[in-house]
Design a protein around this motif. Structure first.
Motif, PDB file in Angstrom:
ATOM      1  N   SER A 224       0.850  -1.193   0.000  1.00 46.94           N
ATOM      2  CA  SER A 224       0.000   0.000   0.000  1.00 46.94           C
ATOM      3  C   SER A 224       0.891   1.252   0.000  1.00 46.94           C
ATOM      4  N   PHE A 225       1.901   1.222   0.849  1.00 46.25           N
ATOM      5  CA  PHE A 225       2.834   2.347   0.953  1.00 46.25           C
ATOM      6  C   PHE A 225       3.562   2.564  -0.376  1.00 46.25           C
ATOM      7  N   MET A 226       3.998   1.452  -0.979  1.00 45.68           N
ATOM      8  CA  MET A 226       4.722   1.564  -2.246  1.00 45.68           C
ATOM      9  C   MET A 226       3.824   2.112  -3.351  1.00 45.68           C
ATOM     10  N   ALA A 227       2.588   1.644  -3.395  1.00 46.27           N
ATOM     11  CA  ALA A 227       1.655   2.139  -4.417  1.00 46.27           C
ATOM     12  C   ALA A 227       1.378   3.629  -4.205  1.00 46.27           C
ATOM     13  N   LEU A 228       1.242   4.027  -2.936  1.00 42.66           N
ATOM     14  CA  LEU A 228       1.015   5.447  -2.642  1.00 42.66           C
ATOM     15  C   LEU A 228       2.208   6.290  -3.092  1.00 42.66           C
TER      16      LEU A 228
END
Ligand code: ZN
Length: 533
Positions: A224-228
């Protein structure tokens, strides 16, 4: 510069609670006041007549799972009255699918349909693509033959522990998998790629704007963090995101010296998330006294206050606050004990008092109720859970439910509220949350006109603060987010003039939505083409 005028602006600024015009320069608010005073001062500003509409600060959901919510939106909606309609939706999706692509869906209920569905029925519309549809209960799933094959489920496959493969008279799998047997197919579904997550989030973001959200506190993990970060790098992230880190990564964060607030106004590090107990539904929330009807069950405590304090101390050394999931009264008690030690530790070591929070605070013991306010701990609560869980709470906690989701009591003792939804568990629609907070009723009006434990109802102003200034405070951003005042970030939503939340019928909140949303001074969503400038 933009000048929005002829509006009814609820600023959340105690010095000027309501105004009619707001001046915005790039991403910030320059002034809020009367159009008559602002117009002559800024003759070159681009003027937009708001036609008497309502303006509120953008709302923030202080607890959701952005990746799971976003990916969930991509699934076929199987919550249909008939099985035929569900099959029609699958067929529709199959038309656009690539060969071999997994088709996912969620929401069916065999009780509504009158019987269990079968793989053979799915095979008619989906002969080649694997299909996996989870039931609304999440305790069953429905797969087609292609999916069963990929999972190598045959008549010889035995039922896993705590699960069951539904079979016909000959022992062949029918396509329905119960409980842990769901994982037999679930495990074979490839993880979504980073690109898929980011693109799902981008679509979800537009839905959140329409609901009135301009910020979220995300509780999903690494991907999720990487996609954000990917979206942010591409300039596509137009939500203020506070990113929390799982306690399993505390050592790494500590080694890196990664502190709260690292990042920028779009995407920043929040706090360390730990779990103190389970939940009410499976009767795993840690309680002082047994569940009603289960003499020996007091739920499950994952760790005690001492262990949590050790995590908190380590986190504090790099400037990370703690945010801890606590449902039962015993779990909340242990978290508060840890926070008491942590506050002392901060003082002794001349560290700043961090923005520690408790997620849910679902039920609290009367002896502990004042402690959040006293220690300045943020109560991160989900008003809609109060009403969705009320029957279970009454049944298994009985009289203890008097202090279940006790938001008004917490405010009374001086605790700050940061409100959210825990989406995808519930809809992230903040107006549904506000409705539950001010009425303590479900959308269907139950349990009564007064609501469930009506003394815990919030006023509209309190509920709104819980979706604006409260989350801003939790993110350490209250000096520039959560109200409409000079120097604050220009995050706002526009409601139709007939949708004034302060004067409308409470049930009108259920259908309320933003007609235009501005984030960082930019209109990111608008339902009206003409603003009548
Ligand atoms: Zn959650």
């Amino acid at each position: 510069m933009k000048l929005l005028y002829n509006a009814l602006i609820y600023t959340q600024d105690p010095l000027h609670p309501t105004e009619s015009a707001i001046l915005i320069d790039r991403e910030r608010i320059v002034a809020v006041g009367e159009a008559n005073n602002l117009l002559p001062q800024y003759p070159n500003a681009e003027k937009q007549n708001m036609g008497g509409r309502i303006i509120l600060p953008g709302l923030t959901d202080a607890h959701l799972h952005l990746k799971h919510y976003s990916l969930g939106l991509q699934k076929i909606d199987c919550e249909t009255d008939t099985k035929e309609e569900c099959l029609r939706r699958v067929a529709e999706r199959i038309e656009k699918a690539k060969p071999g692509e997994w088709i996912l869906g969620h929401g069916w209920n065999q009780n509504v349909w009158g019987n269990w569905p079968t793989a053979a029925e799915l095979d008619v519309v989906a002969p080649n693509n694997p299909v996996y549809l989870t039931a609304k209960s999440l305790h069953a799933s429905w797969a087609n033959t292609a999916a069963l094959k990929l999972a190598t489920i045959t008549a010889q496959t035995s039922d896993p522990h705590n699960g069951r493969i539904q079979r016909d008279a000959k022992g062949n799998a029918t396509g329905v998998l119960l409980e842990s047997a769901m994982e037999l197919v679930g495990h074979t579904i490839p993880e979504p790629t980073l690109h898929e997550i980011a693109s799902a989030m981008e679509k979800a973001q537009a839905i959140l704007w329409k609901m009135g959200l301009t910020g979220v506190h995300d509780f999903d993990r690494r991907d999720s963090f990487m996609a954000l970060q990917q979206l942010h790098g591409q300039g596509k992230l137009k939500l203020r995101v506070l990113k929390n880190l799982p306690v399993e990564l505390l050592d790494q964060a500590h080694a890196l010296g990664l502190g709260a607030g690292f990042g920028d106004d779009w995407l920043r590090i929040g706090s360390i998330k730990a779990f103190m107990d389970g939940a009410l539904g499976p009767h795993t929330a840690a309680m002082f006294q047994p569940y009603i009807g289960e003499e020996s069950n007091r739920g499950i405590l994952n760790m005690d206050g001492e262990e949590l304090f050790e995590h908190g101390r380590k986190a504090a050394q790099v400037g990370l606050a703690m945010t801890v999931h606590a449902i039962g009264d015993r779990a909340n008690h242990e978290v508060l004990n840890a926070y008491e030690q942590l506050r002392n530790y901060e003082k002794e070591n001349h560290l700043p008092a961090l923005r520690h929070r408790i997620e849910h605070v679902q039920v609290i013991h009367p002896d502990d109720v004042a402690r959040l306010g006293k220690m300045n701990i943020i109560a991160s609560m989900q008003p809609i859970h109060a009403t969705s869980d009320m029957l279970m709470a009454d049944a298994f906690w009985g009289e203890r439910s008097r202090l279940a989701y006790a938001m008004k009591t917490q405010l009374g003792y001086g605790a700050r509220l940061a409100l959210g939804s825990d989406a995808p568990v519930e809809s992230p629609n903040p107006f549904r949350g506000i409705h539950a907070a001010v009425t303590r009723r479900r959308a269907d009006g139950s349990p009564s006109v007064e609501g469930w434990y009506p003394e815990q109802r919030l006023s509209m102003a309190e509920a709104l603060e819980g979706y604006t200034l409260g989350p801003a405070y939790a993110a350490n951003m209250e000096s520039r987010l959560g109200r409409l005042a000079p120097n604050y970030l220009a995050d706002l939503i526009v409601l139709e003039a007939s949708q004034d939340p302060f004067t409308c019928n409470a049930d009108d909140l259920l259908t309320m939505q933003s007609s235009a949303t501005m984030v960082g001074g930019e209109w990111v969503y608008t339902s009206v083409t003409e603003n009548g400038a």
